[in-house]
Design an enzyme around this catalytic site. Structure first.
Site, PDB file in Angstrom:
ATOM      1  CB  ALA A 128      14.507  84.836 -75.368  1.00  0.00           C
TER       2      ALA A 128
ATOM      3  CG  HIS B 220      23.806  83.660 -72.191  1.00  0.00           C
ATOM      4  ND1 HIS B 220      22.507  83.225 -72.163  1.00  0.00           N
ATOM      5  CD2 HIS B 220      24.362  83.198 -71.045  1.00  0.00           C
ATOM      6  CE1 HIS B 220      22.288  82.535 -71.048  1.00  0.00           C
ATOM      7  NE2 HIS B 220      23.398  82.509 -70.352  1.00  0.00           N
TER       8      HIS B 220
ATOM      9  CB  CYS C 220      39.699  83.488 -84.586  1.00  0.00           C
ATOM     10  SG  CYS C 220      40.706  82.010 -84.898  1.00  0.00           S
TER      11      CYS C 220
ATOM     12  CB  CYS D  18      44.570  83.724 -83.526  1.00  0.00           C
ATOM     13  SG  CYS D  18      43.575  84.451 -84.857  1.00  0.00           S
TER      14      CYS D  18
HETATM   15  P1  NAD Z   1      13.091  81.508 -72.742  1.00  0.00           P
HETATM   16  O1  NAD Z   1      12.810  81.322 -74.198  1.00  0.00           O
HETATM   17  O2  NAD Z   1      13.385  80.313 -71.929  1.00  0.00           O
HETATM   18  O3  NAD Z   1      11.881  82.278 -72.014  1.00  0.00           O
HETATM   19  C1  NAD Z   1      11.313  83.427 -72.536  1.00  0.00           C
HETATM   20  C2  NAD Z   1      10.113  83.778 -71.675  1.00  0.00           C
HETATM   21  O4  NAD Z   1       9.604  85.018 -72.138  1.00  0.00           O
HETATM   22  C3  NAD Z   1       8.967  82.745 -71.744  1.00  0.00           C
HETATM   23  O5  NAD Z   1       8.552  82.411 -70.433  1.00  0.00           O
HETATM   24  C4  NAD Z   1       7.851  83.497 -72.502  1.00  0.00           C
HETATM   25  O6  NAD Z   1       6.565  83.192 -72.025  1.00  0.00           O
HETATM   26  C5  NAD Z   1       8.194  84.936 -72.220  1.00  0.00           C
HETATM   27  N1  NAD Z   1       7.780  85.865 -73.256  1.00  0.00           N
HETATM   28  C6  NAD Z   1       7.886  85.736 -74.594  1.00  0.00           C
HETATM   29  N2  NAD Z   1       7.482  86.846 -75.217  1.00  0.00           N
HETATM   30  C7  NAD Z   1       7.088  87.706 -74.241  1.00  0.00           C
HETATM   31  C8  NAD Z   1       6.559  89.012 -74.256  1.00  0.00           C
HETATM   32  N3  NAD Z   1       6.346  89.684 -75.393  1.00  0.00           N
HETATM   33  N4  NAD Z   1       6.275  89.605 -73.067  1.00  0.00           N
HETATM   34  C9  NAD Z   1       6.462  88.944 -71.897  1.00  0.00           C
HETATM   35  N5  NAD Z   1       6.968  87.691 -71.834  1.00  0.00           N
HETATM   36  C10 NAD Z   1       7.278  87.085 -73.000  1.00  0.00           C
HETATM   37  O7  NAD Z   1      14.267  82.574 -72.716  1.00  0.00           O
HETATM   38  P2  NAD Z   1      15.402  82.873 -71.626  1.00  0.00           P
HETATM   39  O8  NAD Z   1      14.838  82.764 -70.273  1.00  0.00           O
HETATM   40  O9  NAD Z   1      16.050  84.128 -72.059  1.00  0.00           O
HETATM   41  O10 NAD Z   1      16.481  81.710 -71.768  1.00  0.00           O
HETATM   42  C11 NAD Z   1      16.783  81.010 -72.912  1.00  0.00           C
HETATM   43  C12 NAD Z   1      18.099  81.326 -73.614  1.00  0.00           C
HETATM   44  O11 NAD Z   1      17.719  81.784 -74.881  1.00  0.00           O
HETATM   45  C13 NAD Z   1      18.991  82.412 -73.083  1.00  0.00           C
HETATM   46  O12 NAD Z   1      20.230  81.844 -72.832  1.00  0.00           O
HETATM   47  C14 NAD Z   1      19.170  83.393 -74.268  1.00  0.00           C
HETATM   48  O13 NAD Z   1      20.535  83.667 -74.471  1.00  0.00           O
HETATM   49  C15 NAD Z   1      18.699  82.601 -75.461  1.00  0.00           C
HETATM   50  N6  NAD Z   1      17.974  83.334 -76.534  1.00  0.00           N
HETATM   51  C16 NAD Z   1      18.220  84.654 -76.775  1.00  0.00           C
HETATM   52  C17 NAD Z   1      17.498  85.321 -77.768  1.00  0.00           C
HETATM   53  C18 NAD Z   1      17.819  86.771 -78.032  1.00  0.00           C
HETATM   54  O14 NAD Z   1      18.963  87.197 -77.890  1.00  0.00           O
HETATM   55  N7  NAD Z   1      16.820  87.584 -78.395  1.00  0.00           N
HETATM   56  C19 NAD Z   1      16.516  84.653 -78.491  1.00  0.00           C
HETATM   57  C20 NAD Z   1      16.296  83.280 -78.231  1.00  0.00           C
HETATM   58  C21 NAD Z   1      17.028  82.630 -77.230  1.00  0.00           C
END
Ligand code: NAD
Length: 250
Positions: free
Chosen positions: A23, A117, A125, A128
């Site tokens: 993320a 993910h 759906c 179906c």
């Molecule tokens: P997480 O939220 O656990 O970790 C994100 C990490 O990124 C943190 O350690 C944070 O310090 C760091 N971070 C944030 N902004 C940053 C930047 N600009 N530069 C560098 N580092 C930065 O996220 P994760 O590890 O991806 O896991 C959590 C779950 O969240 C995943 O399953 C994901 O599918 C889901 N998610 C996805 C999205 C998306 O699709 N954009 C958004 C939110 C959550």
């Protein structure tokens, strides 16, 4: 040699480098991670949106469609980080990106991407084989259907993402592990590395003899096993990495 130059040298020497993002790479596009202040996830607890609750409770589904509307309304675009990974692939220094993100921004930037993910760009759906785009489903929400159902069978519609409590697609997980175990460098960006099984990929790569590099704003759960760690913003760091790779071309 700086950590950035080290990672650049591994990208140059190859032969197979893979990106692995979370993320954090998308926060600079305005999509909050689970920790960002003021983001959607400070108002809702993502762990409450389990697959089981989504299926059982129409109120959870209504709220989920509202959150999707909010995130899509941000109209997110690929940022410098997504573009840098796509540029590294275009110049032959990166093979693909494995991502935990569901936002579709790596594909928009032009990367070859494995979305472990799923994707919030599509809706399925659960009963179906009906599928449609998220934009089509959200148009129905906007037109007053708080919990749109399947036009073919009346079943429950859901974004094509893996929710908490929902099994991952094992074929996709297998592909991700394969990419991690076949690469020479796993470049991890913007993940706290606590969500499994994705969090295990750095160890898979390491055991297979690859270098592991981590770029993240704050320490992660796998910093101790990485060969290079940079605690900084993803966009500017990846853009600098592209420059470092290019500036040392023979
Ligand atoms: P997480 O939220 O656990 O970790 C994100 C990490 O990124 C943190 O350690 C944070 O310090 C760091 N971070 C944030 N902004 C940053 C930047 N600009 N530069 C560098 N580092 C930065 O996220 P994760 O590890 O991806 O896991 C959590 C779950 O969240 C995943 O399953 C994901 O599918 C889901 N998610 C996805 C999205 C998306 O699709 N954009 C958004 C939110 C959550």
């Amino acid at each position: 040699m700086s950590e950035l130059e080290l990672i650049a040298s591994w990208l140059r020497s190859g032969p197979r480098s893979i990106g692995f993002t979370g993320a954090g790479i998308s926060t600079e596009s305005g999509i909050p991670d689970y920790r960002s202040p003021g983001g959607v996830w400070t108002r809702y607890d993502p762990r409450e949106f389990t697959y089981q609750r989504y299926i059982a409770d129409p109120e959870v589904r209504k709220l989920s469609w509202q959150i999707r509307t909010e995130v899509v309304g941000l109209n997110p675009k690929p940022n410098a980080g997504h573009k840098a990974l796509a540029a590294l692939e275009a110049s032959g220094h990166l093979d693909a990106v494995i991502t935990q993100n569901i936002d579709g921004l790596h594909a928009d930037a032009g990367s070859t991407v494995l979305e472990i993910h799923g994707t919030m760009r599509d809706v399925v759906c659960i009963t179906c084989s009906f599928t449609c785009t998220m934009l089509d489903a959200l148009a129905r929400v906007e037109a007053g259907e708080a919990d749109p159902d399947c036009p073919d069978c009346g079943g429950i519609l859901k974004s094509a993402t893996i929710s908490f409590g929902q099994p991952l697609d094992q074929e996709v997980v297998h592909q991700a592990r394969q990419l991690a175990s076949d690469c020479s460098l796993l470049l991890v960006v913007g993940s706290s590395l606590v969500v499994h099984p994705a969090a295990g990929l750095p160890r898979v790569a390491k055991r297979a003899g690859a270098k592991v590099a981590i770029i993240n704003r704050e320490p992660t759960a796998a910093d101790h096993l990485a060969d290079a760690v940079i605690h900084a913003e993803a966009g500017e760091t990846l853009a600098a990495l592209v420059e470092a790779v290019d500036s040392n071309q023979p």
